[in-house]
Design a protein around this motif. Structure first.
Motif, PDB file in Angstrom:
ATOM      1  N   SER A 147       0.820  -1.222   0.000  1.00  0.00           N
ATOM      2  CA  SER A 147       0.000   0.000   0.000  1.00  0.00           C
ATOM      3  C   SER A 147       0.846   1.261   0.000  1.00  0.00           C
ATOM      4  CB  SER A 147      -0.915   0.016   1.227  1.00  0.00           C
ATOM      5  OG  SER A 147      -0.136   0.071   2.424  1.00  0.00           O
ATOM      6  N   GLY A 148       2.102   1.148  -0.399  1.00  0.00           N
ATOM      7  CA  GLY A 148       2.977   2.308  -0.363  1.00  0.00           C
ATOM      8  C   GLY A 148       2.434   3.476  -1.165  1.00  0.00           C
ATOM      9  N   GLY A 149       2.218   4.593  -0.484  1.00  0.00           N
ATOM     10  CA  GLY A 149       1.776   5.808  -1.156  1.00  0.00           C
ATOM     11  C   GLY A 149       0.305   5.867  -1.493  1.00  0.00           C
ATOM     12  N   ILE A 150      -0.477   4.858  -1.131  1.00  0.00           N
ATOM     13  CA  ILE A 150      -1.906   4.869  -1.463  1.00  0.00           C
ATOM     14  C   ILE A 150      -2.646   5.698  -0.420  1.00  0.00           C
ATOM     15  CG2 ILE A 150      -3.977   3.472  -1.802  1.00  0.00           C
ATOM     16  CD1 ILE A 150      -2.221   1.225  -2.811  1.00  0.00           C
ATOM     17  N   GLU A 151      -3.021   6.899  -0.801  1.00  0.00           N
ATOM     18  CA  GLU A 151      -3.600   7.874   0.127  1.00  0.00           C
ATOM     19  C   GLU A 151      -4.945   7.433   0.694  1.00  0.00           C
ATOM     20  OE1 GLU A 151      -2.370  10.962   0.957  1.00  0.00           O
ATOM     21  OE2 GLU A 151      -0.628  11.083  -0.370  1.00  0.00           O
ATOM     22  N   THR A 152      -5.657   6.616  -0.086  1.00  0.00           N
ATOM     23  CA  THR A 152      -6.976   6.171   0.379  1.00  0.00           C
ATOM     24  C   THR A 152      -6.894   4.992   1.341  1.00  0.00           C
ATOM     25  OG1 THR A 152      -7.118   4.847  -1.649  1.00  0.00           O
ATOM     26  CG2 THR A 152      -8.244   6.989  -1.642  1.00  0.00           C
ATOM     27  N   LEU A 153      -5.671   4.515   1.609  1.00  0.00           N
ATOM     28  CA  LEU A 153      -5.510   3.378   2.520  1.00  0.00           C
ATOM     29  C   LEU A 153      -4.455   3.596   3.594  1.00  0.00           C
ATOM     30  CD1 LEU A 153      -5.963   0.481   3.446  1.00  0.00           C
ATOM     31  CD2 LEU A 153      -4.420  -0.286   1.621  1.00  0.00           C
ATOM     32  N   ALA A 154      -3.274   4.099   3.213  1.00  0.00           N
ATOM     33  CA  ALA A 154      -2.122   4.139   4.126  1.00  0.00           C
ATOM     34  C   ALA A 154      -2.427   4.707   5.514  1.00  0.00           C
ATOM     35  CB  ALA A 154      -0.981   4.902   3.457  1.00  0.00           C
ATOM     36  N   PRO A 155      -3.160   5.823   5.633  1.00  0.00           N
ATOM     37  CA  PRO A 155      -3.407   6.373   6.986  1.00  0.00           C
ATOM     38  C   PRO A 155      -4.154   5.401   7.901  1.00  0.00           C
ATOM     39  CG  PRO A 155      -3.965   7.977   5.286  1.00  0.00           C
ATOM     40  CD  PRO A 155      -3.734   6.685   4.590  1.00  0.00           C
ATOM     41  N   TYR A 156      -4.979   4.559   7.345  1.00  0.00           N
ATOM     42  CA  TYR A 156      -5.800   3.657   8.166  1.00  0.00           C
ATOM     43  C   TYR A 156      -5.013   2.449   8.654  1.00  0.00           C
ATOM     44  CZ  TYR A 156      -9.389   6.659   6.335  1.00  0.00           C
ATOM     45  OH  TYR A 156     -10.118   7.772   6.018  1.00  0.00           O
ATOM     46  N   LEU A 157      -3.842   2.240   8.086  1.00  0.00           N
ATOM     47  CA  LEU A 157      -3.003   1.131   8.533  1.00  0.00           C
ATOM     48  C   LEU A 157      -2.244   1.484   9.812  1.00  0.00           C
ATOM     49  CD1 LEU A 157      -1.633  -0.158   5.108  1.00  0.00           C
ATOM     50  CD2 LEU A 157      -3.665  -0.878   6.378  1.00  0.00           C
ATOM     51  N   GLU A 158      -2.365   2.735  10.261  1.00  0.00           N
ATOM     52  CA  GLU A 158      -1.781   3.129  11.548  1.00  0.00           C
ATOM     53  C   GLU A 158      -2.723   2.834  12.698  1.00  0.00           C
ATOM     54  OE1 GLU A 158       1.355   3.998  11.526  1.00  0.00           O
ATOM     55  OE2 GLU A 158       1.272   3.810   9.334  1.00  0.00           O
ATOM     56  N   LEU A 159      -3.962   2.496  12.404  1.00  0.00           N
ATOM     57  CA  LEU A 159      -4.934   2.211  13.464  1.00  0.00           C
ATOM     58  C   LEU A 159      -4.652   0.855  14.103  1.00  0.00           C
ATOM     59  CD1 LEU A 159      -8.219   3.300  11.615  1.00  0.00           C
ATOM     60  CD2 LEU A 159      -6.930   4.621  13.320  1.00  0.00           C
ATOM     61  N   ASN A 160      -4.869   0.792  15.440  1.00  0.00           N
ATOM     62  CA  ASN A 160      -4.661  -0.455  16.168  1.00  0.00           C
ATOM     63  C   ASN A 160      -5.823  -1.421  16.008  1.00  0.00           C
ATOM     64  OD1 ASN A 160      -2.145   0.363  17.214  1.00  0.00           O
ATOM     65  ND2 ASN A 160      -3.167   1.560  18.825  1.00  0.00           N
ATOM     66  N   GLU A 161      -6.973  -0.886  15.606  1.00  0.00           N
ATOM     67  CA  GLU A 161      -8.157  -1.719  15.486  1.00  0.00           C
ATOM     68  C   GLU A 161      -8.930  -1.321  14.234  1.00  0.00           C
ATOM     69  OE1 GLU A 161     -12.042  -3.137  18.161  1.00  0.00           O
ATOM     70  OE2 GLU A 161     -10.705  -1.547  18.879  1.00  0.00           O
ATOM     71  N   TRP A 162      -9.531  -2.324  13.610  1.00  0.00           N
ATOM     72  CA  TRP A 162     -10.372  -2.052  12.443  1.00  0.00           C
ATOM     73  C   TRP A 162     -11.737  -2.703  12.674  1.00  0.00           C
ATOM     74  CZ3 TRP A 162     -10.274   1.383   8.802  1.00  0.00           C
ATOM     75  CH2 TRP A 162     -11.103   1.258   7.680  1.00  0.00           C
ATOM     76  N   ASN A 163     -12.776  -1.876  12.651  1.00  0.00           N
ATOM     77  CA  ASN A 163     -14.117  -2.382  12.954  1.00  0.00           C
ATOM     78  C   ASN A 163     -15.158  -1.589  12.171  1.00  0.00           C
ATOM     79  OD1 ASN A 163     -14.368   0.092  14.346  1.00  0.00           O
ATOM     80  ND2 ASN A 163     -13.577  -0.844  16.231  1.00  0.00           N
ATOM     81  N   GLU A 164     -16.419  -1.830  12.492  1.00  0.00           N
ATOM     82  CA  GLU A 164     -17.507  -1.189  11.761  1.00  0.00           C
ATOM     83  C   GLU A 164     -17.456   0.332  11.875  1.00  0.00           C
ATOM     84  OE1 GLU A 164     -19.110  -5.160  13.294  1.00  0.00           O
ATOM     85  OE2 GLU A 164     -17.549  -3.699  13.762  1.00  0.00           O
ATOM     86  N   THR A 165     -17.041   0.839  13.034  1.00  0.00           N
ATOM     87  CA  THR A 165     -16.942   2.287  13.222  1.00  0.00           C
ATOM     88  C   THR A 165     -15.903   2.888  12.287  1.00  0.00           C
ATOM     89  OG1 THR A 165     -17.603   2.078  15.542  1.00  0.00           O
ATOM     90  CG2 THR A 165     -16.479   4.110  14.901  1.00  0.00           C
ATOM     91  N   GLU A 166     -14.742   2.218  12.189  1.00  0.00           N
ATOM     92  CA  GLU A 166     -13.677   2.726  11.320  1.00  0.00           C
ATOM     93  C   GLU A 166     -14.066   2.608   9.848  1.00  0.00           C
ATOM     94  OE1 GLU A 166     -11.374   4.412  12.517  1.00  0.00           O
ATOM     95  OE2 GLU A 166     -11.605   3.828  14.614  1.00  0.00           O
ATOM     96  N   ILE A 167     -14.823   1.572   9.513  1.00  0.00           N
ATOM     97  CA  ILE A 167     -15.326   1.431   8.129  1.00  0.00           C
ATOM     98  C   ILE A 167     -16.198   2.625   7.771  1.00  0.00           C
ATOM     99  CG2 ILE A 167     -16.889   0.092   6.652  1.00  0.00           C
ATOM    100  CD1 ILE A 167     -15.884  -2.427   8.063  1.00  0.00           C
ATOM    101  N   GLU A 168     -17.062   3.015   8.709  1.00  0.00           N
ATOM    102  CA  GLU A 168     -17.947   4.157   8.452  1.00  0.00           C
ATOM    103  C   GLU A 168     -17.163   5.459   8.356  1.00  0.00           C
ATOM    104  OE1 GLU A 168     -20.776   3.703  11.633  1.00  0.00           O
ATOM    105  OE2 GLU A 168     -22.189   2.648  10.309  1.00  0.00           O
ATOM    106  N   LYS A 169     -16.103   5.588   9.176  1.00  0.00           N
ATOM    107  CA  LYS A 169     -15.271   6.803   9.121  1.00  0.00           C
ATOM    108  C   LYS A 169     -14.546   6.895   7.765  1.00  0.00           C
ATOM    109  CE  LYS A 169     -14.315   7.339  14.080  1.00  0.00           C
ATOM    110  NZ  LYS A 169     -13.257   7.284  15.118  1.00  0.00           N
ATOM    111  N   ARG A 170     -14.039   5.754   7.297  1.00  0.00           N
ATOM    112  CA  ARG A 170     -13.343   5.778   6.001  1.00  0.00           C
ATOM    113  C   ARG A 170     -14.326   6.056   4.869  1.00  0.00           C
ATOM    114  NH1 ARG A 170     -11.721   1.827   2.120  1.00  0.00           N
ATOM    115  NH2 ARG A 170      -9.909   2.557   0.902  1.00  0.00           N
ATOM    116  N   ALA A 171     -15.546   5.533   4.964  1.00  0.00           N
ATOM    117  CA  ALA A 171     -16.575   5.835   3.973  1.00  0.00           C
ATOM    118  C   ALA A 171     -16.854   7.328   3.939  1.00  0.00           C
ATOM    119  CB  ALA A 171     -17.850   5.058   4.268  1.00  0.00           C
ATOM    120  N   GLU A 172     -16.877   7.958   5.110  1.00  0.00           N
ATOM    121  CA  GLU A 172     -17.098   9.407   5.207  1.00  0.00           C
ATOM    122  C   GLU A 172     -15.945  10.170   4.568  1.00  0.00           C
ATOM    123  OE1 GLU A 172     -19.369  12.719   6.047  1.00  0.00           O
ATOM    124  OE2 GLU A 172     -19.928  10.617   6.393  1.00  0.00           O
TER     125      GLU A 172
END
Length: 576
Positions: free
Chosen positions: A538-563
């Protein structure tokens, strides 16, 4: 149409000519086919049993009463040409060239019955008019006619002549499946019907021989060869095949279809609705051209001049290779190309070509292309139907001369169209939150957003072409074994729904190994052993890279990324 068994003498009736379309592709048989043909002729001659040599389709030409009848060879070029060359060599070796003349040349003036195309005419005439055996030297690798002659001259042995091959045995026992068409009959339909025999003729080949006659070589060079056959690169471009719906179509066929859809919208021609519907059918393109030009009394030279101009525009602007190359963030035809070829939206081609021809102001043109992108992508996000796209982009927008963004917006607003509507921001939000799309559409939506924001942020990593990315579910469909459980059926159903929506889907440069794909979030990010994870791809992929710093991925984070994706989409795909 008449069909039945035909002998060589039936086919080569000495009171008529058989004409291979003058601008047909060249004779292509080579050593493998010649060797088999020679073996078959020996077998026919020795067994004296009937042998079917395949199909021959002949179509009557429209000739005046004081001229000899001429039939076009629709199918059978390779077999009839080989038969002439083989038997010419045989007769020369047997010192019986008169037998060849009395079979394959006309009775009145001893001229050649089989009139060849422009590629092979000189070589074919040279062979069948030989008075004695010779060896052609320094033969071009593209001259299969002279090569065939040399092959048979070398491979018909003295033993064959004495024991195996007899001219009249072959003449009496070779049979064809013959189909004779009248002048008005549709050869394209016949080709479709007998496609199981391996017969194929493209729309472009049919049109080439419709537009140009044997005495119009200058026009052919000017209006066709210089446009579609100038060099190998040009031929490769026009012969490229892509999938459009359920069909495989060449670029040249896409071009001819697009031009026709533009032309039939001209108000002064007054093409009726019934004809427009008929002319929009891809399967009948050749017949549509013939009937359109005939019924609306169009000048072929005027049509050819327009085709030449449009073809230059088409070749300069429509590029399938955009799917393999970095996409520019600037609005324009390049991004429309990515939508057409990356997202299988070829219905945009006629209208896009119409814009390229008629909008000279670059800013106005690119603004309109940007709005087309907004229109198509917003509708894709909300899963709006595409069933009316063909009518919209090949009829209404062209016939109404919609040549600016303002006109397009006004057209949509004026119709109050519930089918061809432009989704507003509220509907777009619902799409990002709830739409479950096919993988190619989802990847395209994320990719086109990525291509805009990456350039804005001056990302050092190069953006690859749209075809180079794989779509990945951040939370896997098989989450139950390695992800945190949920307490209720409702929560489980909600999770299973959300993981299929845009907020949980990302583009990466390579598909993950199956064991990593279904791992828990920490392992999926970093990988395990020699199997790389999301961070590596995912090097340099702006629509993904920031979310790989999160410790947890769940329904709330899915909704935040959709936003987040929604916010970028609203900026890029505006809906004034």
């Amino acid at each position: 149409m008449e069909a039945g068994k035909r002998t060589i003498r039936d086919i080569f009736n000495r009171g008529r000519n058989l004409e291979i379309p003058f601008f047909q592709r060249a004779y292509v048989w080579d050593t493998e086919q010649w060797q088999r043909f020679l073996e078959d002729m020996i077998m026919v001659s020795t067994t004296k049993r009937p042998y079917f040599l395949g199909s021959v389709i002949l179509k009557q030409q429209d000739t005046t009463s004081n001229k000899d009848s001429i039939l076009t060879v629709i199918d059978g070029q390779q077999r009839l040409t080989t038969l002439n060359i083989f038997l010419k060599v045989l007769c020369l070796k047997n010192n019986s060239d008169n037998d060849f003349t009395e079979t394959f040349k006309k009775q009145r003036d001893k001229s050649i019955i089989l009139l060849h195309n422009h590629n092979d005419q000189e070589s074919f005439n040279k062979v069948v008019n030989l008075e004695s055996l010779t060896v052609f030297k320094d033969v071009s690798e593209n001259d299969n006619i002279l090569s065939a002659y040399n092959f048979f001259n070398e491979n018909i042995s003295t033993d064959d002549l004495e024991n195996s091959i007899d001219f009249f045995n072959i003449l009496d026992n070779i049979l064809f499946v013959g189909i004779d068409l009248g002048y008005e009959e549709d050869e394209q339909q016949i080709f479709d019907t007998i496609n199981s025999l391996g017969v194929r003729l493209t729309t472009a080949e049919l049109l080439k021989n419709y537009f140009f006659k044997r005495n119009e070589l200058d026009n052919y060079i000017k209006y066709w060869k210089q446009i579609f056959e100038k060099d190998d690169d040009t031929k490769i471009y026009w012969d490229r095949e892509i999938t459009t719906g359920r069909l495989r179509r060449t670029f040249i066929d896409l071009f001819f279809y697009s031009y026709l859809q533009i032309k039939i919208q001209e108000p002064e021609l007054k093409v009726n609705t019934e004809d427009k519907i008929e002319f929009s059918k891809v399967e009948n393109l050749f017949e549509s051209y013939k009937r359109f030009i005939r019924d609306y009394k169009l000048d072929k030279i005027i049509i050819l001049n327009e085709l030449k101009e449009y073809a230059h525009l088409f070749k300069e602007n429509f590029d399938f290779d955009i799917v393999n190359n970095e996409l520019n963030s600037d609005n324009g035809i390049e991004r429309i190309n990515a939508i057409i070829f990356g997202l299988d939206t070829s219905t945009l081609i006629p209208y896009s070509l119409f814009i390229l021809k008629n909008v000279t102001d670059e800013n106005q043109r690119n603004e309109l292309f940007a709005f087309i992108e907004s229109y198509v992508m917003r509708r894709m996000v909300v899963k709006a139907t595409t069933k009316n796209y063909n009518q919209l982009f090949t009829d209404r927008l062209i016939s109404n001369k919609i040549l600016s963004k303002e006109q397009f917006v006004e057209y949509l607003e004026g119709r109050n169209d519930k089918v061809n509507y432009l989704p507003n921001d509220t509907e777009l939000k619902q799409g990002f939150e709830n739409s479950i799309l096919i993988n190619k559409q989802t990847a395209g939506i994320v990719y086109l957003i990525e291509s805009k924001i990456r350039n804005r942020n001056k990302q050092a990593t190069q953006l690859l072409g749209i075809s180079k990315y794989s779509l990945e579910h951040l939370m896997p469909k098989k989450w139950e074994n390695k992800w945190n459980s949920v307490s209720t059926k409702e929560a489980k159903d909600f999770r299973n729904f959300k993981l299929k929506t845009l907020g949980n889907l990302a583009i990466i440069t390579q598909s993950l190994n199956a064991s990593i794909r279904d791992s828990n979030w920490p392992t999926k990010k970093r990988g395990s052993g020699n199997k790389e994870g999301l961070k590596h791809y995912s090097g340099g992929i702006e629509t993904l890279a920031p979310y790989l710093e999160l410790n947890e991925w769940n329904e709330t984070e899915i909704e935040k990324r959709a936003e987040f994706l929604l916010g970028k989409a609203k900026e890029i795909w505006t809906a004034e």
